[in-house]
Design an enzyme around this catalytic site. Structure first.
Site, PDB file in Angstrom:
ATOM      1  N   ARG A 261      40.318  71.610  82.163  1.00 52.17           N
ATOM      2  CA  ARG A 261      40.050  72.756  83.045  1.00 52.17           C
ATOM      3  C   ARG A 261      39.403  72.298  84.351  1.00 52.17           C
ATOM      4  NH1 ARG A 261      41.720  78.094  81.827  1.00 52.17           N
ATOM      5  NH2 ARG A 261      42.121  78.061  79.604  1.00 52.17           N
TER       6      ARG A 261
ATOM      7  N   ASP B  54      40.946  43.395  89.910  1.00 51.44           N
ATOM      8  CA  ASP B  54      39.679  43.893  90.423  1.00 51.44           C
ATOM      9  C   ASP B  54      38.805  44.479  89.305  1.00 51.44           C
ATOM     10  OD1 ASP B  54      40.325  43.073  92.933  1.00 51.44           O
ATOM     11  OD2 ASP B  54      40.684  45.073  93.757  1.00 51.44           O
ATOM     12  N   GLY B  55      39.444  45.018  88.261  1.00 53.73           N
ATOM     13  CA  GLY B  55      38.683  45.590  87.148  1.00 53.73           C
ATOM     14  C   GLY B  55      37.785  44.551  86.491  1.00 53.73           C
TER      15      GLY B  55
ATOM     16  N   ASN C  84      32.291  50.250  92.941  1.00 47.15           N
ATOM     17  CA  ASN C  84      33.324  51.044  93.608  1.00 47.15           C
ATOM     18  C   ASN C  84      32.922  52.508  93.742  1.00 47.15           C
ATOM     19  OD1 ASN C  84      35.425  49.412  94.405  1.00 47.15           O
ATOM     20  ND2 ASN C  84      36.641  49.682  92.546  1.00 47.15           N
TER      21      ASN C  84
END
Lengths: 304, 304, 304, 304
Positions: free
Chosen positions: B165, B74-75, B154
């Site tokens: 953080r 899919d990438g 997507n």
């Protein structure tokens, strides 16, 4: 397992063809080894039927069998566990087709596993049982009566019943107030039961030898109401709060054992009895987990 | 697709042997049909290499190709979508081995599917794209500069970066304040992307044709901070709150497109451009879902 | 709301002191404005009781009232919605103490809101209703009988009943097979109902004006069985699979409307009727969400 | 605590006005009791500043203080825990405004609590620490170098870093392969840390005295990849799998301690050191939980 096993009980839904097939192979094998085969009175065995097999009342299996072989799914083994809980009889679980969490021997490996069990060569593992007790009227000031007492290897569940109405209930652990839950109920699961109903409720997977209990609320109304892990030495108390059309039942290992009324107390703690499960050598809990939860197989399946 | 396709772009990681194999079968097939084959400049094709293939700069694929065939996962199709978003060129996705959500044609069905695509016989489906824009300094009172502008099929993701953080950030939808989130970030996903990162974050599966967007917080600090579904016509604004060692990045379809600073504004809305995906006739979204999520297969696998 | 409201129905559990207090303030206010006050036959009003109030049968409220004022929690408004669904009568919800998702007017703002409602100055909002129909025996080949037909503003739920046994059931959407679920049931919720039971089951929050439906499995056995968002124009069909001791019930907005048997078909789709809710000007859905879900308040409460 | 405390270290972000206020009240109180007050070198105290206060290097606090008072949030106490881990010095946590899981004394109760701590009258509780060690190159066959060694009271986290790319990694427990995870990383938390990052990742709440560890995957790609509870005596090993643009970091109690490369081994196990926390008499973990998670307060807030 030092004492040779003289009698072995076979349990299962014998009318299921895949179970029947296993039983047909097990019977002559056990007889050939000189082991008496017990079945529960009323069982209908596949042909040749009860020939050479001894039917005994359900309540005597625990006293008379030196080994219980459960053939079927995990539900069959849970049933067997209740039969033998007070007697220390080991259990061997044979699944009809694919692995179960508790019935972890496949039909193709069955005869070897039974031989090893009879020879005392399997790994045996102790599992904690929970005891659920309902003290009816305990919260009313009147003398309480013990109306339900049952054991569970997987879980004790309080769940909404006939009216389908959400429940409100308090939980205390070792006398300390934990929370008032609103929702469909709560699952109080052993480590063994962590991969059963509790997992569907968002509870964690717990390594089976850990002496802890998971309390997982069922569809809780408050979104921060999350599963809590406590010591299996804890004393858990659940009290229903009176509410319009409240109706609640207590379920042990999937079997409804009775109702809980607003003035009753449901008490759950580890039983003194424990269950002995037999596993093939090299038994690997994580391999079982990966197989059951399809870990790895689906792999990188989302569109990321 | 009424106009015959004269040029077709092939994209993928050609060094992956399974991709290379597909390409080796596709090349002669496309040439035999008189279709010019384009690849991105710098691509290294498997032998016989670039013979008869036209390398073009990445930025020209959208103008010159009448069809883009993405071979891989899919990438690869997500990458192709960015190339053609402004040009309305349809995309066909061929997976190397098993089904993808976007690359839903298997190698064995590839040649027939390509023929059907060239003949305009495939089902075509429009999918919404999101446009992410970062207006640097927008919250500081100074004139803002547009530092990032990117499209996503997507999802647009704000996520914690180098310092690891937790982030604090505000979300507004159509000018209305929604919530201040504390956590690892947020996924803003199209219906298409609902089965990608957003699903890992607890978002729902959304039928791909629905014109909605899922905003799924990533590991939120507040347990009641849950995914929200809004109209895809919404205007979503995200602002980072200054905090010790805050470091955040913006990611579109898995590619880091830049940083977000405390005075910046991340704006996400539906792009004017849309993507055209081609599917084989009889394409069934739910069959794809069942296959990808292994629904049904594992069946009744918990110990219930 | 162009036509002046001549008759207004008051509904609620009048025996709840906080509800009674609101009613005692509303009655003289409505009378002073010359509005006839209707209550459901059999209601026991707080003193001075029914003086000047007209009891009407439950089934006639929809025809005779020009406005329904629900005093209590969201459950009271859901009940009111069923009474007026076929008649287009607007609903105003007054909560006894704190905000509800549907009863979003506080007692202190009540009289002003009622005046504004009577003057047609409130914002009115249309909400989708679901219609649940059970076609008994539909799967058996015999002619089906329509045994249940009910409307729901929040949700239609299929859930396990008396035996407490997990259910197996199939879901189809628009004739396409979606999945076979094993678990405690399924919640099929409107956008309005997304913040009710469906949210407890892991469903997303959906902006109330979106024309979508959430299908959220209840404690599903398969861990990848996740909530799915479909168009509210969809036709959802649920069929129970025969299983040992299966017992299932259909629940609309929290009220059990009947059983579902293995050969029955439960059909859920958007009703033609819609509900009109009245809101105070400046009504802000996200402010309500933040208040109800305690967003922001608990803030950075985990030890991170 | 039999030996009288002669020196007490004060730690916190003294520039935070609420922290400064507490410190201004604590300083004269401690001096009046004849207790020497230590602060970390470089600390800037509010006026009158360092008058009568002894600055010592960070690394000497553990040797020289008989008690550490952490003023601030849980992060401050986590920092203090690392300073004293090797020295058995008890920690007292004072929160600036509201309760923390670790800093469970409110400013108004502070002086009494400090007196009780100095008099040895507080309840002391031992908490498990984790030790994280990175053996660089351990999987490459070359001799490994120990590149990171750090302690954690809450959690050791492996997380994706600079590239923002999903990680693939293997986990072994006591030499047994558990699973290959794909996702944003994993949180390995003590019981103490179960209410920190692990809870945001779907992990359970664990009673703090239980000797278990929670391994919670972060946004896992596979939906059945769920938190696992193992014994705190376990030896957990994590190995990154080489992948395009992989970049991973190791974080202990929120502080990045270094990177993990594909050939490295991250080893996590209980440290020999333990932490001693002091609590006011009558300290009730569940009351703290209810307060932090807002249990009960929001009550029946969904529209059910």
């Amino acid at each position: 397992m030092a004492v040779p096993v003289r009698a072995c009980a076979l349990i299962g839904r014998f009318s299921d063809p895949r179970v029947g097939e296993c039983v047909c192979a097990l019977l002559p094998h056990l007889k050939a080894r000189g082991v008496q085969v017990l079945v529960i009175e009323g069982s209908e065995l596949p042909p040749p039927g009860l020939d050479g097999v001894v039917p005994v009342p359900e309540g005597e299996i625990g006293q008379r069998a030196g080994l219980v072989i459960a053939v079927g799914g995990d539900g069959t083994l849970l049933y067997g566990a209740r039969l033998v809980a007070r007697h220390g009889v080991p259990l061997l679980g044979i699944n009809r087709g694919r692995l179960g969490f508790l019935t972890d021997i496949l039909p193709q490996d069955m005869l070897g596993a039974v031989d090893a069990a009879l020879d005392g060569k399997l790994e045996s593992e102790q599992r904690t049982l929970l005891r659920a007790t309902v003290h009816a009227g305990a919260a009313s000031g009147d003398p309480a009566r013990r109306t339900i007492e049952a054991l569970a290897l997987n879980d004790v569940v309080l769940q909404k019943a006939a009216t389908g109405r959400m429940l409100d209930f308090d939980v205390h652990v070792n006398g300390r107030y934990v929370n008032t839950h609103a929702g469909d109920g709560i699952v109080i699961a052993t480590a063994t039961g962590s991969t059963a109903y509790a997992l569907s409720c968002g509870g964690p997977i717990v390594e089976p030898h850990l002496d802890v209990v998971v309390m997982a609320p069922i569809c809780p109304h408050t979104l921060s109401d999350r599963p809590v892990v406590v010591s299996a030495r804890s004393h858990v108390e659940v009290r229903l709060i009176e509410r319009y059309e409240t109706s609640a039942q207590v379920v042990c290992d999937g079997v409804v054992v009775g109702d809980l009324q607003p003035n009753d107390l449901l008490e759950v703690k580890a039983a003194e009895e424990r269950i002995t499960l037999l596993h093939p050598p090299g038994h690997d809990y994580y391999r079982l987990l990966r197989s059951k939860l399809q870990w790895g197989r689906g792999g990188r399946d989302l569109s990321r």
